[in-house]
Design a protein around this motif. Sequence first.
Motif, mmCIF file in Angstrom:
data_model
loop_
_atom_site.group_PDB
_atom_site.id
_atom_site.type_symbol
_atom_site.label_atom_id
_atom_site.label_comp_id
_atom_site.label_asym_id
_atom_site.label_seq_id
_atom_site.Cartn_x
_atom_site.Cartn_y
_atom_site.Cartn_z
ATOM 1 N N THR A 63 0.844 -1.204 0.000
ATOM 2 C CA THR A 63 0.000 0.000 0.000
ATOM 3 C C THR A 63 0.876 1.249 0.000
ATOM 4 O O THR A 63 0.600 2.219 -0.709
ATOM 5 C CB THR A 63 -0.934 -0.015 1.227
ATOM 6 N N MET A 64 1.960 1.214 0.798
ATOM 7 C CA MET A 64 2.892 2.337 0.845
ATOM 8 C C MET A 64 3.490 2.625 -0.532
ATOM 9 O O MET A 64 3.480 3.772 -0.996
ATOM 10 C CB MET A 64 4.027 2.039 1.821
ATOM 11 N N TRP A 65 3.987 1.599 -1.201
ATOM 12 C CA TRP A 65 4.600 1.822 -2.515
ATOM 13 C C TRP A 65 3.577 2.352 -3.523
ATOM 14 O O TRP A 65 3.894 3.186 -4.375
ATOM 15 C CB TRP A 65 5.249 0.529 -3.044
ATOM 16 N N SER A 66 2.346 1.876 -3.421
ATOM 17 C CA SER A 66 1.313 2.343 -4.355
ATOM 18 C C SER A 66 1.015 3.821 -4.120
ATOM 19 O O SER A 66 0.938 4.611 -5.075
ATOM 20 C CB SER A 66 0.038 1.502 -4.178
ATOM 21 N N LEU A 67 0.860 4.216 -2.863
ATOM 22 C CA LEU A 67 0.601 5.629 -2.566
ATOM 23 C C LEU A 67 1.808 6.499 -2.896
ATOM 24 O O LEU A 67 1.670 7.623 -3.384
ATOM 25 C CB LEU A 67 0.190 5.796 -1.099
ATOM 26 N N TRP A 68 2.991 5.956 -2.645
ATOM 27 C CA TRP A 68 4.215 6.693 -2.962
ATOM 28 C C TRP A 68 4.277 7.002 -4.467
ATOM 29 O O TRP A 68 4.555 8.135 -4.886
ATOM 30 C CB TRP A 68 5.434 5.863 -2.535
ATOM 31 N N ALA A 69 4.003 6.006 -5.281
ATOM 32 C CA ALA A 69 4.077 6.194 -6.736
ATOM 33 C C ALA A 69 2.962 7.123 -7.218
ATOM 34 O O ALA A 69 3.181 7.974 -8.087
ATOM 35 C CB ALA A 69 3.991 4.844 -7.445
ATOM 36 N N ALA A 70 1.770 6.971 -6.651
ATOM 37 C CA ALA A 70 0.631 7.791 -7.095
ATOM 38 C C ALA A 70 0.826 9.259 -6.778
ATOM 39 O O ALA A 70 0.430 10.126 -7.556
ATOM 40 C CB ALA A 70 -0.659 7.289 -6.450
ATOM 41 N N THR A 71 1.431 9.547 -5.619
ATOM 42 C CA THR A 71 1.547 10.948 -5.206
ATOM 43 C C THR A 71 2.893 11.568 -5.574
ATOM 44 O O THR A 71 2.966 12.738 -5.902
ATOM 45 C CB THR A 71 1.334 11.100 -3.681
ATOM 46 N N VAL A 99 5.359 10.206 -7.874
ATOM 47 C CA VAL A 99 5.925 9.917 -9.186
ATOM 48 C C VAL A 99 4.944 10.255 -10.322
ATOM 49 O O VAL A 99 5.295 10.934 -11.279
ATOM 50 C CB VAL A 99 6.347 8.425 -9.292
ATOM 51 N N GLU A 100 3.717 9.787 -10.197
ATOM 52 C CA GLU A 100 2.783 9.901 -11.330
ATOM 53 C C GLU A 100 2.535 11.324 -11.817
ATOM 54 O O GLU A 100 2.530 11.544 -13.037
ATOM 55 C CB GLU A 100 1.447 9.201 -10.994
ATOM 56 N N PRO A 101 2.336 12.309 -10.930
ATOM 57 C CA PRO A 101 2.053 13.659 -11.453
ATOM 58 C C PRO A 101 3.184 14.187 -12.346
ATOM 59 O O PRO A 101 2.927 14.887 -13.318
ATOM 60 C CB PRO A 101 1.915 14.506 -10.172
#
Lengths: 218, 218
Positions: free
Chosen positions: B103-111, B113-115
Motif C-alpha cells: 500500500t505504501m509503494w502504491s501511494l508513494w508512486a501515485a503521489t 511519481v505519477e504527477p
Amino acid sequence: MFTIYGVYRSRASRNIWLAEEMGVPWRHVPVIQHYRLGDWAADGAPLNTRSAEFLALNPRGQVPALDDDGLVLCESLAINLHLAKRHGGALGPADVAEDGLMTMWSLWAATGVEPHAIEVLYNLVAKPPGERDAGLAERSIAALDAPFTVLESALEGRGYLVGGRFTVADINVAEIVRYAAPAKSLFENRPAIAAWLEQCHARPAFQRMWTTRDAEPA
Amino acid sequence: MFTIYGVYRSRASRNIWLAEEMGVPWRHVPVIQHYRLGDWAADGAPLNTRSAEFLALNPRGQVPALDDDGLVLCESLAINLHLAKRHGGALGPADVAEDGLMTMWSLWAATGVEPHAIEVLYNLVAKPPGERDAGLAERSIAALDAPFTVLESALEGRGYLVGGRFTVADINVAEIVRYAAPAKSLFENRPAIAAWLEQCHARPAFQRMWTTRDAEPA
C-alpha cells in the motif's frame, strides 16, 4: 508499541489523530521538516528530515514515518491503513471488501483532492498575503467541484464513508478535505460533507491532536 | 468472476496486466474516456465514461472501475491491491506487514511519481509536437530525480519491491514509472530500475496486455 515520527504540523497529524482514536500506547518523535527548522531552533527540536538519524530510518527524508515493531512505513495514508488494520479494531476494515473501499477512498483523496486542496490552503490563508496566487486558488476550488460532488453523494444518508461507522477512511479523507475548508463555497450547498467534517472534528481524539498541534510553533 | 471496465489505453492497463498474471477468468468491458470518443466511434465502442450505464456503476465517470461479485471499486491502484488480495495468491501480501508495504509503494508512486511522470510522457512524446511544453518536461524530469533515487535504493540487490518476489507492488509502481520511460537520463545511472522495468515488461502477462493495447485505436 509503535512510534510516529513527525511534528503535529505535518501530515503526521493524520496518524496522531488515529493513534488517539485507537487508545493504545504509542510513542511520538517530533521530527520537523528541514525547511522549517528555523521555527523550532529555539525550542531545540531534536531531529529534522535531513538529520542522519532520521534518514537512516526513512531515506525519503519525509515525515511522517512509522516504526511498528520493526516495520518501517512512510506515506501518511498507508501508515493509517496499516495501523487501523493491526491495532484499530472497528476503525479498520472488517473484511477484504471494506479493505478495498478504505484503500480506494484514501487513493481517491490523495490523487483527486489533495493536490488542489493544498493549493487552496496555501493561496487563501497559509502563505503570506503577498505570496498568494488568487488565480491558482480559484482554479483549485473549481477543480474540487467534481470530487466534492462525489463525496457529497457518498456521505448523503450514510454519514460515514465505509460500513456505516467512523473509520480510518474518514480520517484519511477528512484530513485532506480540511485543507480546502477556507473555501467556504465548496461546503455551502453540500450539507452532508459539512456535517461529516464537523462530526469528525468534534471527536475527542481529533480535539486532543488539534490542541497539541496549536501549541507547536507555527 | 470480476469485471474490469476501461479500454486498454487507460489506467485499466494496470488492472488488465494483473488479471493476466493471476490466470483466473475475468471479463472486460472496454469503456472509453468520453474525451476520446472520436477515436473509437467508427469501431462502435459500446460505452464511454459519460454513458448513463457506466455512470450508474461509477458516478465518478472515470476508468478503470471494477465489479468484483458486487463490490464496485475505482482507483486503479486500489483495484489492484484488492484483486491481488482476493484472487492473486503470492502476487498479493503474505501478511499485514507486506500489505502495509504494498500500500505504501502504491501511494508513494501515485503521489510522488505519477504527477511528474505523466507530464514527461505528454510533453516528450504523447502530445502533438506543437503542443509540447519543453520546460515542463524538463522540470518534471528534475522532480523525478529524488523519487527515482529512492526507488533505485529499494530495488538494489533485491530485484523486486516487496518480499523478494514479483508482486502487485511492482505492477503498480512499474505502470507509473513507464510514463517516464521517454526520459532516458532518469534510467541511465540507475541499473536496478532499468533491469527491474525490463524484467517487468518481459513477463508474458504484460506482453499479452501490451499487444492488445497496441491493437486499440491510438
